[in-house]
Design a protein around this motif. Structure first.
Motif, PDB file in Angstrom:
ATOM      1  N   ILE A  40      36.310  28.587  28.904  1.00 38.06           N
ATOM      2  CA  ILE A  40      34.867  28.348  28.954  1.00 38.06           C
ATOM      3  C   ILE A  40      34.168  29.648  29.359  1.00 38.06           C
ATOM      4  N   SER A  41      34.629  30.225  30.468  1.00 35.91           N
ATOM      5  CA  SER A  41      34.151  31.559  30.849  1.00 35.91           C
ATOM      6  C   SER A  41      34.949  32.585  30.059  1.00 35.91           C
ATOM      7  N   ASN A  42      34.642  32.676  28.791  1.00 37.09           N
ATOM      8  CA  ASN A  42      35.371  33.613  27.934  1.00 37.09           C
ATOM      9  C   ASN A  42      34.742  35.007  28.032  1.00 37.09           C
ATOM     10  N   TRP A  43      35.303  35.935  27.272  1.00 34.76           N
ATOM     11  CA  TRP A  43      34.828  37.314  27.366  1.00 34.76           C
ATOM     12  C   TRP A  43      33.385  37.448  26.898  1.00 34.76           C
ATOM     13  N   ARG A  44      32.984  36.627  25.919  1.00 34.55           N
ATOM     14  CA  ARG A  44      31.605  36.727  25.423  1.00 34.55           C
ATOM     15  C   ARG A  44      30.605  36.357  26.513  1.00 34.55           C
ATOM     16  N   LEU A  45      30.886  35.294  27.262  1.00 34.00           N
ATOM     17  CA  LEU A  45      29.994  34.889  28.333  1.00 34.00           C
ATOM     18  C   LEU A  45      29.966  35.933  29.447  1.00 34.00           C
ATOM     19  N   ALA A  46      31.142  36.371  29.881  1.00 32.39           N
ATOM     20  CA  ALA A  46      31.196  37.376  30.957  1.00 32.39           C
ATOM     21  C   ALA A  46      30.491  38.660  30.533  1.00 32.39           C
ATOM     22  N   ALA A 141      35.417  41.804  27.569  1.00 32.94           N
ATOM     23  CA  ALA A 141      34.246  41.525  28.401  1.00 32.94           C
ATOM     24  C   ALA A 141      33.567  42.807  28.868  1.00 32.94           C
ATOM     25  N   ARG A 142      34.309  43.903  28.953  1.00 29.24           N
ATOM     26  CA  ARG A 142      33.758  45.165  29.449  1.00 29.24           C
ATOM     27  C   ARG A 142      33.104  46.007  28.355  1.00 29.24           C
ATOM     28  N   GLN A 143      33.195  45.584  27.117  1.00 30.19           N
ATOM     29  CA  GLN A 143      32.629  46.385  26.031  1.00 30.19           C
ATOM     30  C   GLN A 143      31.111  46.244  25.965  1.00 30.19           C
ATOM     31  N   GLY A 144      30.440  47.331  25.584  1.00 31.14           N
ATOM     32  CA  GLY A 144      28.997  47.301  25.350  1.00 31.14           C
ATOM     33  C   GLY A 144      28.136  47.513  26.580  1.00 31.14           C
ATOM     34  N   ASN A 147      28.871  47.904  33.339  1.00 28.89           N
ATOM     35  CA  ASN A 147      28.806  47.112  34.558  1.00 28.89           C
ATOM     36  C   ASN A 147      30.133  46.421  34.860  1.00 28.89           C
ATOM     37  N   PRO A 148      30.352  46.014  36.103  1.00 32.37           N
ATOM     38  CA  PRO A 148      31.620  45.387  36.488  1.00 32.37           C
ATOM     39  C   PRO A 148      31.826  44.021  35.837  1.00 32.37           C
ATOM     40  N   VAL A 149      33.094  43.659  35.711  1.00 35.60           N
ATOM     41  CA  VAL A 149      33.510  42.345  35.211  1.00 35.60           C
ATOM     42  C   VAL A 149      34.562  41.805  36.171  1.00 35.60           C
ATOM     43  N   GLY A 150      34.496  40.508  36.473  1.00 39.11           N
ATOM     44  CA  GLY A 150      35.470  39.879  37.346  1.00 39.11           C
ATOM     45  C   GLY A 150      36.350  38.894  36.599  1.00 39.11           C
ATOM     46  N   ILE A 151      37.355  38.375  37.306  1.00 39.98           N
ATOM     47  CA  ILE A 151      38.231  37.352  36.746  1.00 39.98           C
ATOM     48  C   ILE A 151      38.518  36.330  37.833  1.00 39.98           C
ATOM     49  N   ASN A 152      38.634  35.074  37.417  1.00 40.64           N
ATOM     50  CA  ASN A 152      38.842  33.968  38.346  1.00 40.64           C
ATOM     51  C   ASN A 152      40.210  33.322  38.100  1.00 40.64           C
ATOM     52  N   TYR A 153      40.949  33.089  39.183  1.00 40.87           N
ATOM     53  CA  TYR A 153      42.248  32.413  39.101  1.00 40.87           C
ATOM     54  C   TYR A 153      42.274  31.208  40.028  1.00 40.87           C
ATOM     55  N   MET A 162      51.172  37.053  39.005  1.00 41.05           N
ATOM     56  CA  MET A 162      51.358  38.504  39.091  1.00 41.05           C
ATOM     57  C   MET A 162      51.259  39.166  37.717  1.00 41.05           C
ATOM     58  N   ALA A 163      51.848  38.543  36.698  1.00 41.28           N
ATOM     59  CA  ALA A 163      51.720  39.102  35.352  1.00 41.28           C
ATOM     60  C   ALA A 163      50.266  39.088  34.901  1.00 41.28           C
ATOM     61  N   SER A 164      49.556  38.004  35.213  1.00 38.01           N
ATOM     62  CA  SER A 164      48.149  37.892  34.825  1.00 38.01           C
ATOM     63  C   SER A 164      47.307  38.964  35.510  1.00 38.01           C
ATOM     64  N   ILE A 165      47.501  39.112  36.808  1.00 40.49           N
ATOM     65  CA  ILE A 165      46.719  40.103  37.560  1.00 40.49           C
ATOM     66  C   ILE A 165      47.016  41.508  37.056  1.00 40.49           C
ATOM     67  N   TYR A 166      48.271  41.793  36.746  1.00 41.80           N
ATOM     68  CA  TYR A 166      48.608  43.131  36.260  1.00 41.80           C
ATOM     69  C   TYR A 166      47.887  43.424  34.944  1.00 41.80           C
ATOM     70  N   GLY A 167      47.848  42.455  34.051  1.00 38.43           N
ATOM     71  CA  GLY A 167      47.120  42.646  32.800  1.00 38.43           C
ATOM     72  C   GLY A 167      45.647  42.903  33.027  1.00 38.43           C
ATOM     73  N   ALA A 168      45.039  42.165  33.967  1.00 35.37           N
ATOM     74  CA  ALA A 168      43.620  42.372  34.270  1.00 35.37           C
ATOM     75  C   ALA A 168      43.377  43.739  34.894  1.00 35.37           C
ATOM     76  N   LEU A 169      44.307  44.192  35.766  1.00 34.80           N
ATOM     77  CA  LEU A 169      44.167  45.518  36.366  1.00 34.80           C
ATOM     78  C   LEU A 169      44.247  46.616  35.309  1.00 34.80           C
ATOM     79  N   LEU A 170      45.148  46.455  34.361  1.00 31.92           N
ATOM     80  CA  LEU A 170      45.272  47.462  33.299  1.00 31.92           C
ATOM     81  C   LEU A 170      43.982  47.601  32.498  1.00 31.92           C
ATOM     82  N   ALA A 171      43.193  46.513  32.446  1.00 33.97           N
ATOM     83  CA  ALA A 171      41.934  46.542  31.700  1.00 33.97           C
ATOM     84  C   ALA A 171      40.750  46.945  32.566  1.00 33.97           C
ATOM     85  N   GLY A 172      40.959  47.187  33.871  1.00 34.40           N
ATOM     86  CA  GLY A 172      39.885  47.659  34.734  1.00 34.40           C
ATOM     87  C   GLY A 172      39.029  46.573  35.342  1.00 34.40           C
TER      88      GLY A 172
END
Length: 503
Positions: A40-46, A141-144, A147-153, A162-172
């Protein structure tokens, strides 16, 4: 004018917090868009929210399964493949593509290819899929904008963390928000993974004697590294736990005093999972858990803690924001109002149905004490044809094929098994579970992905049904739309929330 003064005062207040991380210290958002559902909170919304200068947040729930289905649907706009061109491990990206990408998309009547489930051994395929899925969602979500982008778990979804967080960290990713549990280990995980170092996370195991054990699951980025040079240090995101009481906030600060940058203070009026009522459980005549004064967070205690905080739960209005600021919060986290805007991942037909119901004076929100396999109360929108409808629920063929909410348990022989109270009755009982615990439980894994238009086809040829979660803010949706124009954007939401009396 009053609102503008409070915004300025909150910014000055936050800058005095020398122990907070970069975003929260230097530029706290007034509005945090809530992390909702699976997709629901996809990259387009964020992206749309972050473009306004507020904090857009993607949902980190089930992103491995979601990217696998987007690829099987053919990635028609090519954005996933474009994002993967920037992924630091090209061979991993290619493996995901080889397994799941279907040019032109799979036939409509063909089920989605199942994904291997996460387990305590750290299977490579689900870990890689989680790394890739989280990277892609945050990257897009960071394109265009800059500004900062967050992620919710959800803390309860422990195995992919841990795998999920690592992927998010790699994307900034700039901010990590976590609720549905007590996330004591997350700061240490962030410290390790920002250095590409081995991390551990304590996973709860239901013991054969009924007691809970702890298993330290290990994730080592070196096992996934390839020849591509990586920066020696990834940017460490801010960490904001979601709490419902000052008691939990104080506990977290005592246990991890340097690991928390602020709090989301969420009331039981919020959508999704709610904290259970404190004290003895009481059920109303409608079948909902009864909350009382003990369940209201003491905001004076949060002011005394000295960290930034945001209020959540039926505060998605200009008055809600003014109240939050008056109470010393930096702003609000809003979910429902963003879930119903055009950039949301929610199926448009369901989004329109919910808006029209609310505009007609109906707000069919029910706090279900049984629906979620986590054991937390879960707010659902009562809609015919969804799993909230008793007949539809009874007709659904139970299956556990995604397994994000599976709970590890200790078998009598000492080995580890996995079970979920939403799986078939006989299967759960055979695994030592109590049949009574299965009553009313709903498969959130499949239902939440069905909410965004990617339902799995069941063996009987039917599709998995939706289960929609909304907060009580649904009743006030007429702040953003009318009967003649029911569509509104994330930008419309932000502008409405920030309105002042003299605007």
């Amino acid at each position: 004018m009053y609102l503008r003064f409070l915004l300025k005062d909150c910014h000055r207040y936050s800058q005095t917090r020398s122990h907070t991380a970069c975003l929260i210290k230097t530029n706290p958002p007034t509005i945090i868009q809530g992390g909702m559902g699976a997709g629901i909170s996809n990259w387009r919304l964020a992206q749309a929210v972050s473009q306004t200068g507020q904090l857009g947040v993607v949902s980190g729930t089930a992103l491995g399964a979601i990217i696998s289905r987007r690829l099987q649907d053919g990635d028609p706009d090519g954005l996933i493949r474009g994002a993967l061109e920037h992924f630091p491990f090209p061979r991993m990206a290619q493996r995901v593509m080889d397994i799941f990408f279907i040019p032109g998309g799979k036939p409509t009547a063909t089920p989605y290819r199942p994904c291997l489930m996460h387990d305590l051994s750290g299977r490579r395929e689900p870990d890689e899929l989680s790394i890739v899925g989280n990277f892609v969602e945050v990257f897009l979500a960071r394109q265009g904008h800059n500004n900062p982008v967050g992620i919710n778990y959800l803390e309860k979804l422990q195995l992919p963390h841990m795998a999920s967080i690592y992927g998010a960290l790699l994307a900034g990713v700039a901010v990590i928000i976590m609720g549905a549990g007590i996330p004591l280990a997350i700061p240490n995980v962030l410290s390790a993974l920002t250095h590409h170092a081995e991390a551990t996370y304590p996973v709860h195991i239901e013991g054969a004697d009924g007691k809970t054990e702890t298993f330290n699951m290990v994730f080592d980025p070196a096992q996934f590294a390839e020849d591509t040079p990586l920066p020696p240090l990834l940017s460490r995101p801010d960490f904001l736990p979601i709490v419902s009481s000052e008691t939990l906030a104080s506990l977290l600060l005592r246990r991890i005093p340097d690991g928390i940058d602020g709090f989301i203070v969420e009331s039981n009026l919020a959508g999704g999972h709610n904290a259970p009522p404190r004290g003895a459980a009481t059920i109303s005549s409608k079948g909902e858990p009864v909350y009382g004064p003990r369940d209201d967070a003491k905001l004076s205690a949060f002011r005394d803690l000295g960290l930034p905080f945001w209020l959540a739960g039926s505060v998605g209005s200009p008055d809600g924001l003014k109240t939050a600021l008056r109470e010393g919060a930096c702003g609000i986290q809003a979910g429902t109002v963003f879930a119903l805007c055009t950039e949301s991942g929610l199926r448009p037909d369901i989004r329109h149905q919910l808006i029209r119901l609310a505009l007609s004076g109906k707000s069919p929100i029910f706090t279900d004490p049984l629906a979620s396999p986590t054991g937390f109360p879960f707010k659902v929108a009562e809609l015919d044809g969804s799993l909230s409808d008793a007949r539809s629920y009874d007709l659904r063929q139970r299956i556990c094929d995604l397994g994000f909410l599976r709970q590890p348990y200790r078998r009598a022989d000492g080995s580890i098994g996995y079970r979920c109270p939403a799986e078939p009755f006989a299967s759960y009982k055979a695994k030592g579970g109590k049949e009574a615990d299965t009553v009313g439980r709903k498969c959130l894994c499949n239902a939440l992905i069905a909410n965004v238009g990617m339902p799995q086809q069941l063996p009987d040829g039917t599709d998995e049904l939706c289960l929609i979660t909304m907060g009580t803010d649904l009743a006030g949706i007429d702040r953003f739309c009318t009967d003649d124009n029911i569509d509104f954007s994330a930008g419309d939401v932000v502008r409405t929330l920030l309105k002042t009396e003299d605007a």
